[in-house]
Structures are given as structure tokens and as C-alpha cells.
Design an enzyme around this catalytic site. Structure first.
Site, PDB file in Angstrom:
ATOM      1  N   ASP A 268      -9.783  46.033  51.293  1.00  0.00           N
ATOM      2  CA  ASP A 268      -8.529  46.255  50.562  1.00  0.00           C
ATOM      3  C   ASP A 268      -7.680  47.365  51.161  1.00  0.00           C
ATOM      4  OD1 ASP A 268      -9.399  44.283  48.807  1.00  0.00           O
ATOM      5  OD2 ASP A 268     -10.416  45.745  47.530  1.00  0.00           O
ATOM      6  N   GLU A 269      -7.744  47.520  52.464  1.00  0.00           N
ATOM      7  CA  GLU A 269      -6.986  48.579  53.141  1.00  0.00           C
ATOM      8  C   GLU A 269      -5.529  48.184  53.345  1.00  0.00           C
ATOM      9  OE1 GLU A 269      -9.706  47.106  54.436  1.00  0.00           O
ATOM     10  OE2 GLU A 269     -11.273  48.600  54.705  1.00  0.00           O
TER      11      GLU A 269
ATOM     12  N   LYS B  96      -4.980  44.843  54.958  1.00  0.00           N
ATOM     13  CA  LYS B  96      -5.058  43.982  56.145  1.00  0.00           C
ATOM     14  C   LYS B  96      -4.030  42.856  56.090  1.00  0.00           C
ATOM     15  CE  LYS B  96      -9.371  43.285  55.109  1.00  0.00           C
ATOM     16  NZ  LYS B  96      -9.554  44.313  54.060  1.00  0.00           N
TER      17      LYS B  96
ATOM     18  N   ASN C 189     -14.178  35.754  49.041  1.00  0.00           N
ATOM     19  CA  ASN C 189     -14.384  37.098  48.485  1.00  0.00           C
ATOM     20  C   ASN C 189     -13.202  37.984  48.876  1.00  0.00           C
ATOM     21  OD1 ASN C 189     -15.255  36.893  51.159  1.00  0.00           O
ATOM     22  ND2 ASN C 189     -16.960  38.307  50.942  1.00  0.00           N
ATOM     23  N   ALA C 190     -12.526  37.632  49.965  1.00  0.00           N
ATOM     24  CA  ALA C 190     -11.343  38.369  50.421  1.00  0.00           C
ATOM     25  C   ALA C 190     -10.154  38.075  49.509  1.00  0.00           C
ATOM     26  CB  ALA C 190     -11.001  37.954  51.849  1.00  0.00           C
ATOM     27  N   GLY C 191      -9.276  39.060  49.407  1.00  0.00           N
ATOM     28  CA  GLY C 191      -7.995  38.863  48.711  1.00  0.00           C
ATOM     29  C   GLY C 191      -6.974  39.644  49.503  1.00  0.00           C
ATOM     30  N   HIS C 192      -6.130  38.962  50.256  1.00  0.00           N
ATOM     31  CA  HIS C 192      -5.175  39.633  51.138  1.00  0.00           C
ATOM     32  C   HIS C 192      -3.763  39.438  50.592  1.00  0.00           C
ATOM     33  CE1 HIS C 192      -8.192  39.466  54.742  1.00  0.00           C
ATOM     34  NE2 HIS C 192      -8.669  40.077  53.679  1.00  0.00           N
TER      35      HIS C 192
ATOM     36  N   ARG D  62     -30.735  27.766  58.115  1.00  0.00           N
ATOM     37  CA  ARG D  62     -30.584  26.464  58.786  1.00  0.00           C
ATOM     38  C   ARG D  62     -30.611  25.271  57.835  1.00  0.00           C
ATOM     39  NH1 ARG D  62     -35.017  28.204  63.109  1.00  0.00           N
ATOM     40  NH2 ARG D  62     -35.847  28.880  61.101  1.00  0.00           N
TER      41      ARG D  62
ATOM     42  N   GLN E  38     -12.817  42.027  54.427  1.00  0.00           N
ATOM     43  CA  GLN E  38     -13.669  43.137  53.964  1.00  0.00           C
ATOM     44  C   GLN E  38     -13.420  44.375  54.845  1.00  0.00           C
ATOM     45  OE1 GLN E  38     -15.618  39.796  54.227  1.00  0.00           O
ATOM     46  NE2 GLN E  38     -14.455  39.630  52.346  1.00  0.00           N
TER      47      GLN E  38
ATOM     48  N   THR F 238     -21.331  43.152  52.029  1.00  0.00           N
ATOM     49  CA  THR F 238     -21.180  41.706  51.949  1.00  0.00           C
ATOM     50  C   THR F 238     -22.187  41.068  52.903  1.00  0.00           C
ATOM     51  OG1 THR F 238     -19.577  39.893  51.913  1.00  0.00           O
ATOM     52  CG2 THR F 238     -19.328  41.519  53.694  1.00  0.00           C
TER      53      THR F 238
ATOM     54  N   ARG G 234     -10.883  43.539  39.330  1.00  0.00           N
ATOM     55  CA  ARG G 234     -11.629  44.736  38.906  1.00  0.00           C
ATOM     56  C   ARG G 234     -10.902  46.003  39.323  1.00  0.00           C
ATOM     57  NH1 ARG G 234     -17.372  43.738  41.578  1.00  0.00           N
ATOM     58  NH2 ARG G 234     -16.046  42.724  43.116  1.00  0.00           N
TER      59      ARG G 234
ATOM     60  N   LYS H 161      -0.437  52.783  52.773  1.00  0.00           N
ATOM     61  CA  LYS H 161      -0.344  53.409  51.448  1.00  0.00           C
ATOM     62  C   LYS H 161      -0.125  54.922  51.515  1.00  0.00           C
ATOM     63  CE  LYS H 161      -1.990  50.595  48.159  1.00  0.00           C
ATOM     64  NZ  LYS H 161      -2.832  49.820  47.260  1.00  0.00           N
TER      65      LYS H 161
ATOM     66  N   SER I  20       2.392  52.441  57.146  1.00  0.00           N
ATOM     67  CA  SER I  20       2.949  51.612  56.071  1.00  0.00           C
ATOM     68  C   SER I  20       3.284  52.494  54.874  1.00  0.00           C
ATOM     69  CB  SER I  20       1.921  50.541  55.707  1.00  0.00           C
ATOM     70  OG  SER I  20       2.332  49.825  54.576  1.00  0.00           O
TER      71      SER I  20
HETATM   72  P1  GDP Z   1      -6.497  43.617  52.035  1.00  0.00           P
HETATM   73  O1  GDP Z   1      -7.641  42.978  51.328  1.00  0.00           O
HETATM   74  O2  GDP Z   1      -6.943  44.610  53.058  1.00  0.00           O
HETATM   75  O3  GDP Z   1      -5.505  42.639  52.590  1.00  0.00           O
HETATM   76  O4  GDP Z   1      -5.725  44.477  50.926  1.00  0.00           O
HETATM   77  P2  GDP Z   1      -5.346  43.981  49.428  1.00  0.00           P
HETATM   78  O5  GDP Z   1      -4.221  43.043  49.516  1.00  0.00           O
HETATM   79  O6  GDP Z   1      -6.554  43.573  48.689  1.00  0.00           O
HETATM   80  O7  GDP Z   1      -4.904  45.369  48.781  1.00  0.00           O
HETATM   81  C1  GDP Z   1      -3.897  46.143  49.321  1.00  0.00           C
HETATM   82  C2  GDP Z   1      -2.827  46.350  48.245  1.00  0.00           C
HETATM   83  O8  GDP Z   1      -1.946  47.381  48.646  1.00  0.00           O
HETATM   84  C3  GDP Z   1      -1.939  45.135  48.032  1.00  0.00           C
HETATM   85  O9  GDP Z   1      -1.535  45.115  46.699  1.00  0.00           O
HETATM   86  C4  GDP Z   1      -0.758  45.394  48.950  1.00  0.00           C
HETATM   87  O10 GDP Z   1       0.434  44.756  48.518  1.00  0.00           O
HETATM   88  C5  GDP Z   1      -0.618  46.893  48.807  1.00  0.00           C
HETATM   89  N1  GDP Z   1      -0.095  47.598  49.975  1.00  0.00           N
HETATM   90  C6  GDP Z   1      -0.294  47.369  51.303  1.00  0.00           C
HETATM   91  N2  GDP Z   1       0.287  48.336  52.048  1.00  0.00           N
HETATM   92  C7  GDP Z   1       0.855  49.196  51.180  1.00  0.00           C
HETATM   93  C8  GDP Z   1       1.567  50.427  51.335  1.00  0.00           C
HETATM   94  O11 GDP Z   1       1.785  50.935  52.432  1.00  0.00           O
HETATM   95  N3  GDP Z   1       1.980  51.046  50.186  1.00  0.00           N
HETATM   96  C9  GDP Z   1       1.736  50.528  48.953  1.00  0.00           C
HETATM   97  N4  GDP Z   1       2.177  51.212  47.901  1.00  0.00           N
HETATM   98  N5  GDP Z   1       1.073  49.384  48.772  1.00  0.00           N
HETATM   99  C10 GDP Z   1       0.624  48.743  49.868  1.00  0.00           C
HETATM  100  P1  IMO Z   2     -10.878  42.077  51.409  1.00  0.00           P
HETATM  101  O1  IMO Z   2     -10.890  41.140  52.594  1.00  0.00           O
HETATM  102  C1  IMO Z   2     -13.155  44.742  48.819  1.00  0.00           C
HETATM  103  C2  IMO Z   2     -17.331  43.672  48.025  1.00  0.00           C
HETATM  104  C3  IMO Z   2     -17.654  43.257  46.611  1.00  0.00           C
HETATM  105  C4  IMO Z   2     -19.100  43.745  46.512  1.00  0.00           C
HETATM  106  C5  IMO Z   2     -19.638  43.457  47.911  1.00  0.00           C
HETATM  107  C6  IMO Z   2     -20.413  42.160  48.036  1.00  0.00           C
HETATM  108  O2  IMO Z   2      -9.909  41.713  50.363  1.00  0.00           O
HETATM  109  O3  IMO Z   2     -10.793  43.485  51.858  1.00  0.00           O
HETATM  110  P2  IMO Z   2     -19.682  39.591  48.085  1.00  0.00           P
HETATM  111  O4  IMO Z   2     -18.970  38.759  47.063  1.00  0.00           O
HETATM  112  O5  IMO Z   2     -18.984  39.651  49.412  1.00  0.00           O
HETATM  113  O6  IMO Z   2     -21.123  39.225  48.229  1.00  0.00           O
HETATM  114  O7  IMO Z   2     -19.674  41.093  47.450  1.00  0.00           O
HETATM  115  O8  IMO Z   2     -18.500  43.419  48.767  1.00  0.00           O
HETATM  116  N1  IMO Z   2     -16.225  42.907  48.652  1.00  0.00           N
HETATM  117  C7  IMO Z   2     -14.999  43.380  48.838  1.00  0.00           C
HETATM  118  N2  IMO Z   2     -14.442  44.560  48.461  1.00  0.00           N
HETATM  119  N3  IMO Z   2     -12.436  43.848  49.526  1.00  0.00           N
HETATM  120  C8  IMO Z   2     -12.974  42.678  49.945  1.00  0.00           C
HETATM  121  O9  IMO Z   2     -12.332  41.818  50.742  1.00  0.00           O
HETATM  122  C9  IMO Z   2     -14.303  42.386  49.560  1.00  0.00           C
HETATM  123  N4  IMO Z   2     -15.134  41.336  49.754  1.00  0.00           N
HETATM  124  C10 IMO Z   2     -16.304  41.679  49.216  1.00  0.00           C
HETATM  125  O10 IMO Z   2     -16.831  43.904  45.667  1.00  0.00           O
HETATM  126  O11 IMO Z   2     -19.127  45.130  46.328  1.00  0.00           O
HETATM  127 MG    MG Z   3      -8.345  42.636  49.401  1.00  0.00          MG
END
Ligand code: GDP
Ligand code: IMO
Ligand code: MG
Length: 434
Positions: A13-14, A16, A38-41, A145, A226, A241, A307, A335, A417
Site C-alpha cells: 500500500d505504498e 504502487k 490480495n493486492a488493491g492498487h 504440484r 504487496q 504473503t 481494514r 504521500k 508524490s
Molecule cells: P498500492 O497497493 O501500493 O497501490 O497502494 P494503495 O492504492 O493500496 O494505497 C495507497 C493510497 O494512497 C491510495 O488511496 C492512493 O490513492 C493514495 N495515494 C497515493 N499516492 C499518494 C500521495 O502522494 N498522497 C496522498 N495523499 N495519497 C496518495
Molecule cells: P498491495 O499490492 C498490504 C497482507 C495481509 C496479511 C498478509 C497475508 O495492495 O500493496 P494474504 O492474503 O496475502 O495471504 O495476506 O499480507 N497483504 C497486504 N497488505 N497490501 C497488500 O497488497 C497486501 N497483500 C497482502 O494484510 O497481513
Molecule cells: Mg494496496
């Protein structure tokens, strides 16, 4: 021509998704190579938010090819739903825009049931806090396998055979070990026959396609999911993960040779967050004033499970682990805007574990839990950053903060950013042009 890998440097959740969307402008191919839904971008373009769990974050550009590599595990229902959502918005995905590896594995309904059943059966303190998407059980079957592959959807007699054995085996575990309901083989088969019909035109050989692309001088962007500390080998095991999240897996998870990677960009949140359980040395626990400010101002809620994300200070130990494990050539610091308004900022420059100094995350999980950060303090800045579009216009203290991150890690930011929108970005060095 260049190949650039983007990876998360912390616990996911950085940001990406945002950075991949931004860099897709300079790429021809965008490749996911590990993980699953499991990812949410999250991407924000012209104020509109999109969240992708399985489709690569380059999909908003019509003229680019998005690729799902062999290292990814795919829940076809989730993939088709993402495609349907895009179609509803007038962005139907064509086979020219999306290629799925025949060697990628399928997340089956029993994987999800097993993930949830296993988590529920674990005692407090032992739970991992998985996303419940079936990730662990699917990768277990792959390594064991006995996995179902995307390519099996093109050969229904093979698929049927494998599915029958798998459902029998998994129903035994679900009912006998976990006291859960068995799954219905015929219903799964029906569902996957429908998925096969829809997905067949998208399935192919990713390694061959990427090789042709590279030879034709195309730019290739690899999108990690992740983060480094969630890596199955190098993360805070077992609170990780089930895939390798570090840059080396871009090659394995897509069938691309390591000598062809030119740059590895680490996405680095200007503070730290973690969802789920596990060690987090710089955590500011819920109820801590500053932790709550970061959580609220940064909207730190999971993009997949909703969460609340745990929040804490920037951790240079974690950043340095990422530099080493991924061979980072640049950072995208995200951020930075969220830190505006804090009078003092803390940075962990090392840990102490039972009095012993550590410059890396302890391999032993008990020690990782006990790691006490050694902090230094810097002045914060008052100005809000989202309107800023050039490095020169950043407040002096924000520049000092970025410089300190660079001095502590030996890696310079290529991107900064200052807000969620594609436009709210300072591109200091384009990794596609060296
Ligand atoms: P990812 O999983 O690494 O793609 O990150 P996520 O999408 O799960 O979480 C990042 C969150 O921060 C998202 O809600 C983005 O819209 C937001 N975001 C990304 N870059 C910035 C930033 O520079 N500033 C702010 N305030 N929000 C950001
Ligand atoms: P993105 O790509 C943050 C965490 C889960 C849990 C652990 C194992 O959006 O950065 P899993 O379902 O993979 O077996 O869960 O890894 N986790 C993440 N945390 N961002 C993610 O993806 C994650 N994908 C898995 O919360 O702690
Ligand atoms: Mg994410």
C-alpha cells in the site's frame, strides 16, 4: 528501450498503483508478476478513483498491453468483474490490451474457503490477518504440484480430471479438519466452463510475448504487488504473503531474463503502514495522536479489505532492507503531503533488540517483535503540498526530509508524490530515459 521494475518497499500500500499508472505513459507493456487479488492498487485520474486487484494498473491507457504473468494467481471471477466494471465505464478490455499467462495458477473456490477456515482456526496472536482471498492455499497447491492452471481452461477434459481430484481432496480437509461445508464439484465445473469461454481469447505465452517486445525495442514496466517486508523468504515470516514480492521475482514471475532489467524503483511511503498482524517497530498504536493523524489524513484503510491500516514513523531500517533486497536504483516517495502540519518528524535509523544494535530487520520473529527503534527528529513543515509541481517549490524542511531519506539509504528519489491524483507528482528523473 528500457525495462523498469516497480516494487513496494514496506508492507504494501505504498502507492504502487499510482506510480505504475504514471509511468505507463512511457511504457508499452505493464506486467504483474506475483500475488493475486490480495493486492488493491488505487489510481486517481482527473479526480476519478479506480481500484485494481488483478488487472495491471496500466489498463487506463488504451494503446498499452497489460500482462498477467505466470507468477500471478488469478481468481477468474474477480478478473472478469474488473473487466465488466471497465466495460461499464466504456473501457471494454480487448485481447490486444490484456494477455494472461497460460502458466498462471487459478484461485479456486476451495482455496478461499481454506484460507478463511485456517485463519479462523488460529489462536489470537497466531493469526496472520490474511485478506481471505485464498492466496496461501493457492500457492501451496502450486508448489505442491496439484494446482489448476489458467492454461487448463483451454483443455476442459484435463481441467475436469484435475478438478475432480482436487475437490475430493479439499472437501476431505474442509469437512474433517475444519468442520466446514463441502463444495459442490458440479457447480464449480459449471462456473469455470463459463469463465473459460470468456477468458480463452486472452490466454497465451507471456515469456514469448515479452521477449518479442524487448527485441522490438519496447519499454516494459513490471508492477509489483504487496511489499518487501511481506516477501515469503525475506519478510517478517510467518506474517507475510505467500509469494516473493521482491524485484527478482519480476523475472521468474514473467519469464524474462534478469540481465534485461535496467531500473528498479522502490515505492516508499513517507511514513509506514501495515495491514494485518505482525511486527511493526515504528508503529504508533491506535489512540496515539500522531498515528491517528497519519491514519486519517492519509485515508489509511485497506483498498482490498477496508481494514484500518496501522500507521507509524518512517523506518530507514525497512527502507535499507528494500534497497539491498531489490537492488533499488531509485525511490518514488509517496504521500509526502500527509506529513504536512506535523511540527516534528521522527525517523528510525536503527533498532535495538535486547540492547544489541540492528541495522536490518531481525530474521527471528521474536526478535523482530522486540525491536525498539532508535529515532532521530527533524523539523516538519506547515505548507500543504498537493498544489506543488516542482521540487524547487517544496518547503525547505520537506527537501531536508527527502535529503535525509537519501543520505540514510544511498538511493535518491526519482519521483515525489504529493497527492493521490496522477497530476500530483514531481518527476525528478524518468527511469525509462535513464
Ligand atoms: P498500492 O497497493 O501500493 O497501490 O497502494 P494503495 O492504492 O493500496 O494505497 C495507497 C493510497 O494512497 C491510495 O488511496 C492512493 O490513492 C493514495 N495515494 C497515493 N499516492 C499518494 C500521495 O502522494 N498522497 C496522498 N495523499 N495519497 C496518495
Ligand atoms: P498491495 O499490492 C498490504 C497482507 C495481509 C496479511 C498478509 C497475508 O495492495 O500493496 P494474504 O492474503 O496475502 O495471504 O495476506 O499480507 N497483504 C497486504 N497488505 N497490501 C497488500 O497488497 C497486501 N497483500 C497482502 O494484510 O497481513
Ligand atoms: Mg494496496
Amino acid at each position: 528501450m528500457a525495462s523498469v521494475v516497480v516494487v513496494g518497499t514496506q508492507w504494501g500500500d505504498e502507492g504502487k498503483g499510482k506510480i505504475v499508472d504514471l509511468l505507463t505513459r512511457y511504457a508499452d507493456f505493464v506486467v504483474r508478476f506475483q500475488g493475486g487479488n490480495n493486492a488493491g492498487h488505487t489510481l486517481v485520474v482527473d479526480g476519478k478513483q479506480y481500484i485494481f486487484h488483478i488487472i495491471p494498473s496500466g489498463i487506463l491507457y488504451k494503446d498499452k498491453t497489460c500482462v498477467i504473468g505466470n507468477g500471478v494467481i488469478i481468481d477468474p471471477g474477480v478478473l472478469l468483474k474488473e473487466m465488466a466494471n471497465l466495460a461499464e465505464k466504456g473501457m471494454a478490455v480487448t485481447p490486444r490490451q490484456l494477455l494472461i499467462s497460460a502458466n498462471a495458477h487459478l484461485i479456486m473456490p476451495y482455496h478461499q474457503c481454506l484460507d478463511v477456515a485456517r485463519e479462523n482456526a488460529l489462536a489470537k496472536g497466531k493469526k496472520i490477518g490474511t485478506t481471505g482471498r485464498g492466496i496461501g492455499p493457492c500457492y501451496m497447491d502450486k508448489v505442491g504440484r496439484v494446482g489448476m492452471k489458467v492454461g487448463d481452461l483451454l483443455d476442459m477434459s484435463l481441467f475436469t480430471d484435475k478438478l475432480q481430484a482436487a475437490v475430493e481432496d479439499k472437501n476431505f480437509i474442509l469437512t474433517r479438519q475444519f468442520g466446514a461445508q463441502p463444495l459442490d464439484y458440479a457447480a464449480i465445473l459449471d462456473q469455470f466452463e463459463a469463465h473459460a469461454a470468456q477468458l480463452s481469447p486472452f490466454i497465451g505465452n507471456v515469456s514469448v510475448a515479452l521477449d518479442q517486445a524487448r527485441k522490438a525495442g519496447k519499454n516494459i514496466l513490471f508492477e509489483g504487488a504487496q511489499g518487501t517486508q511481506l516477501d515469503i523468504d525475506h519478510g517478517t515470516y510467518p506474517f507475510v504473503t505467500s509469494s516473493n514480492t521482491i524485484a527478482g521475482n519480476a523475472c521468474i514471475g514473467s519469464g524474462f531474463g534478469p540481465v534485461h532489467i535496467d531500473e528498479v524503483i522502490g515505492i516508499l511511503k513517507a511514513y509506514t503502514t501495515r495491514v494485518g498482524e505482525g511486527p511493526f517497530p515504528t508503529e504508533l498504536p491506535e489512540g496515539d495522536g500522531i498515528g491517528d493523524i497519519l491514519q486519517q489524513k492519509g485515508h489509511e484503510y485497506g483498498a482490498t479489505t477496508g481494514r484500518r491500516r496501522r500507521c507509524g514513523w518512517f523506518d530507514a531500517v525497512v527502507a535499507n532492507d528494500a534497497v539491498r533486497l531489490n537492488g533499488l536504483t531509485g525511490f518514488a516517495v509517496t504521500k509526502l503531503d500527509v506529513l504536512s502540519g506535523l511540527k516534528k518528524l521522527k525517523i528510525a535509523t536503527g533498532y535495538r533488540v535486547e540492547g544489541v544494535p540492528y541495522g536490518y530487520m531481525p530474521d527471528n520473529i521474536r526478535k523482530a517483535r522486540m525491536a525498539e527503534p532508535v529515532y532521530e527528529e527533524m523539523d516538519g513543515w506547515g505548507t500543504e503540498l498537493p498544489g506543488i509541481r516542482s521540487y524547487e517549490d517544496l518547503p525547505a524542511q520537506a527537501k531536508d526530509y527527502l535529503k535525509r531519506l537519501e543520505d540514510l539509504t544511498g538511493v535518491a528519489p526519482a519521483i515525489v508524490s504529493v497527492g493521490p491524483d496522477r497530476e500530483e507528482t514531481l518527476l525528478l528523473r524518468n527511469p525509462f530515459s535513464g
